[in-house]
Design a protein around this motif. Sequence first.
Motif, PDB file in Angstrom:
ATOM      1  N   ILE A 196       3.908 -18.259  -3.946  1.00  0.00           N
ATOM      2  CA  ILE A 196       3.159 -17.121  -4.487  1.00  0.00           C
ATOM      3  C   ILE A 196       3.569 -16.966  -5.942  1.00  0.00           C
ATOM      4  O   ILE A 196       4.762 -16.831  -6.255  1.00  0.00           O
ATOM      5  N   THR A 197       2.610 -17.003  -6.838  1.00  0.00           N
ATOM      6  CA  THR A 197       2.882 -16.853  -8.271  1.00  0.00           C
ATOM      7  C   THR A 197       2.088 -15.676  -8.811  1.00  0.00           C
ATOM      8  O   THR A 197       0.981 -15.369  -8.333  1.00  0.00           O
ATOM      9  N   MET A 198       2.670 -15.020  -9.806  1.00  0.00           N
ATOM     10  CA  MET A 198       2.031 -13.865 -10.437  1.00  0.00           C
ATOM     11  C   MET A 198       1.995 -14.102 -11.939  1.00  0.00           C
ATOM     12  O   MET A 198       3.026 -14.441 -12.547  1.00  0.00           O
ATOM     13  N   ALA A 199       0.836 -13.982 -12.529  1.00  0.00           N
ATOM     14  CA  ALA A 199       0.644 -14.213 -13.966  1.00  0.00           C
ATOM     15  C   ALA A 199       0.599 -12.884 -14.709  1.00  0.00           C
ATOM     16  O   ALA A 199       0.002 -11.906 -14.214  1.00  0.00           O
ATOM     17  N   PHE A 200       1.248 -12.847 -15.885  1.00  0.00           N
ATOM     18  CA  PHE A 200       1.270 -11.664 -16.752  1.00  0.00           C
ATOM     19  C   PHE A 200       0.823 -12.061 -18.145  1.00  0.00           C
ATOM     20  O   PHE A 200       0.975 -13.220 -18.570  1.00  0.00           O
ATOM     21  N   PHE A 248       2.034 -15.924 -18.971  1.00  0.00           N
ATOM     22  CA  PHE A 248       3.220 -16.591 -18.415  1.00  0.00           C
ATOM     23  C   PHE A 248       3.263 -16.325 -16.904  1.00  0.00           C
ATOM     24  O   PHE A 248       2.735 -15.327 -16.420  1.00  0.00           O
ATOM     25  N   GLU A 249       3.881 -17.225 -16.196  1.00  0.00           N
ATOM     26  CA  GLU A 249       3.834 -17.211 -14.732  1.00  0.00           C
ATOM     27  C   GLU A 249       5.229 -17.014 -14.163  1.00  0.00           C
ATOM     28  O   GLU A 249       6.207 -17.600 -14.642  1.00  0.00           O
ATOM     29  N   LEU A 250       5.324 -16.163 -13.124  1.00  0.00           N
ATOM     30  CA  LEU A 250       6.577 -15.920 -12.416  1.00  0.00           C
ATOM     31  C   LEU A 250       6.370 -16.171 -10.929  1.00  0.00           C
ATOM     32  O   LEU A 250       5.297 -15.901 -10.384  1.00  0.00           O
ATOM     33  N   GLU A 251       7.442 -16.711 -10.311  1.00  0.00           N
ATOM     34  CA  GLU A 251       7.412 -16.823  -8.851  1.00  0.00           C
ATOM     35  C   GLU A 251       7.511 -15.427  -8.245  1.00  0.00           C
ATOM     36  O   GLU A 251       8.276 -14.586  -8.731  1.00  0.00           O
ATOM     37  N   CYS A 252       6.753 -15.211  -7.192  1.00  0.00           N
ATOM     38  CA  CYS A 252       6.664 -13.873  -6.590  1.00  0.00           C
ATOM     39  C   CYS A 252       7.159 -13.931  -5.147  1.00  0.00           C
ATOM     40  O   CYS A 252       6.743 -14.806  -4.375  1.00  0.00           O
ATOM     41  N   TYR A 253       8.058 -13.000  -4.783  1.00  0.00           N
ATOM     42  CA  TYR A 253       8.612 -12.943  -3.423  1.00  0.00           C
ATOM     43  C   TYR A 253       8.499 -11.520  -2.875  1.00  0.00           C
ATOM     44  O   TYR A 253       9.363 -10.671  -3.127  1.00  0.00           O
ATOM     45  N   PRO A 254       7.424 -11.228  -2.146  1.00  0.00           N
ATOM     46  CA  PRO A 254       7.293  -9.890  -1.558  1.00  0.00           C
ATOM     47  C   PRO A 254       7.993  -9.750  -0.206  1.00  0.00           C
ATOM     48  O   PRO A 254       8.033  -8.662   0.355  1.00  0.00           O
TER      49      PRO A 254
END
Length: 599
Positions: free
Chosen positions: A177-181, A256-262
Amino acid sequence: MKRKKKWIHTFLPVLAGFLALYLALMGIATFLIKGTFMELFETDFNAVIHETEETILGAERDNAWLANGNMKAAIQRYDYVLCSMTTTNNVHFQCSFALFNEEKALLSQSQNLVGLVYPDTNLAQSYSPIENYLSQEALKELAYYGKQQLTSLQAKWNISPKRGGSPPEYNSIDYRITMAFERGSDVPVQIIVQEMNWNKEQKEKNSSEVSADSQTHPEQDELILFSNDIWDHSMIVWSWTNPDIDISGIPQNYFFELECYPNYLFPYLSSGYDRWLSWQENSFLQNLKLDKDLFYTLPQYYASADSLPPFQPQTKKVSEIFIPQDDRLAGRYYLVAAVDCHPWLAAMDYMRYFYLLGFACMLVCAGVLAFAIHRTNLRRDALEENRRDFTNAIAHELKTPLCAIRGYAENLKEDTVQVKRDHYLDQIILKTEEMDGLAAEMIYVSRLDSEKLVLKKEPVCLNDLIQTQLEKLDDVISGKKLLVWYQAEEEFHVTGDRKYLEKAIWNLLSNAISYNTESGTIRIIVGKDRCSMENTGEHIPEADLPHVFEMFYSGQRHLEDEEKHLGMGLYLTRKICALHHLSLTVQNTEMGVRAEISL
């Protein structure tokens, strides 16, 4: 069919009674266990409130952030604290928290957070609240894949939701899961969920990377498996784009992209998607407010412990948190805690095996009792039938001599000739003797059936009894010109009551004489453990053989000669043999009929 119907009619009322008892006992037991869980939940609720207070007061770094004016960083930390405190292993207990300042403005609350990690360094960046941007449906999708991601992570490390486990074991499927900002902004622009396949050829390389990263960043060891260059190929299974941001006109390098851990930061998601959904849709635990009616829970307002309302399955409490006077942020803060628990469900879940065991025991007990009642009913019906048969047989047996006596008495009244008078009187006396003998046998039957019967225990030789009874019947044997063939191979010794055994031998010899033919034969053979008496004469019909030990049974003879029946002789004989642990059998032979007594 009739017997089956009787069994059902017996079993159903018994089952209904046991079922009522089972429900009452299980209900009482569940009620008592429910009270225990209420006390446990209250204790857990107070403990988690205290732990949350201690965590907030002990967060020196967060207080430093607040003192330096870094309100955003501090609030993010408090978001994490209030989120992490909602985790519990009890599936019937959920709680939620909210933190308010002295002006009663909301600072932080339990909510859905995501952990953000730089993909190249595997270092945590921050914890970001996500539900302010996603719709409820999108939030559910993200939670679902977050749980899939957690399951995959646990499988790789072979760990439970608690920290710990063995070295990693790679699976072929994983979720990334990746989240872009947008650079310079903390508002999420896009979320992408990819179903990934591990590249088996890079396992060894990845393992060395894992080891190196573990030494460099020991606090992030649960994240080091994820790297951009260890994926074989992927497939996007779900995506979300912020509807408030138009990304078409923004250059790609502006993101920029971050790995996402919910997985661990969505409350209760680590215990299952359904538990998270239950918490998320629970209006009592969401949107907590500092209502005036909550202040009765503050310590300074306690009048006495008895004045407080009892703990309820849905309860809210507020506690005060004071920051020391020498601190820049000195003042009063309020922590609102809410709990939604289900003690009845917890008690029933705890009792589920007892329910099954109790239900099985109830069925067994009901079946055993119903069978015992059914068997008693059958015995009662059999006794009632025997009583009716016995009454009918006695009435029939008495009717014949009574009719004869009446006929002779009428003849005496009409004919006064002395010769006939004597004959009639002799016949009357004979019939009364028959009736007296029948009455004596009835008394004998009554004695044998009595529970108070006590048999004398003495050694008895059946050889001697047979010889004695043959001497008594010598005149009758001579009258029918019978030939008695007696063979004593060995002496047959038993321990019992001589008087009753004499009666048994007498009955067998009497039947052998009575049902014999003129000038017939009686063959008696005595061995060490058996004694047989065989006589010439008619065979007993095969259909009548099972009934020869019934009182006054006449069988097919009833249609031909009502005066010729078996009476009570064989019935009494079998009773006496049974009391002495002997068996009696009657069977047809080539010669005629044979009765045999054996051990």
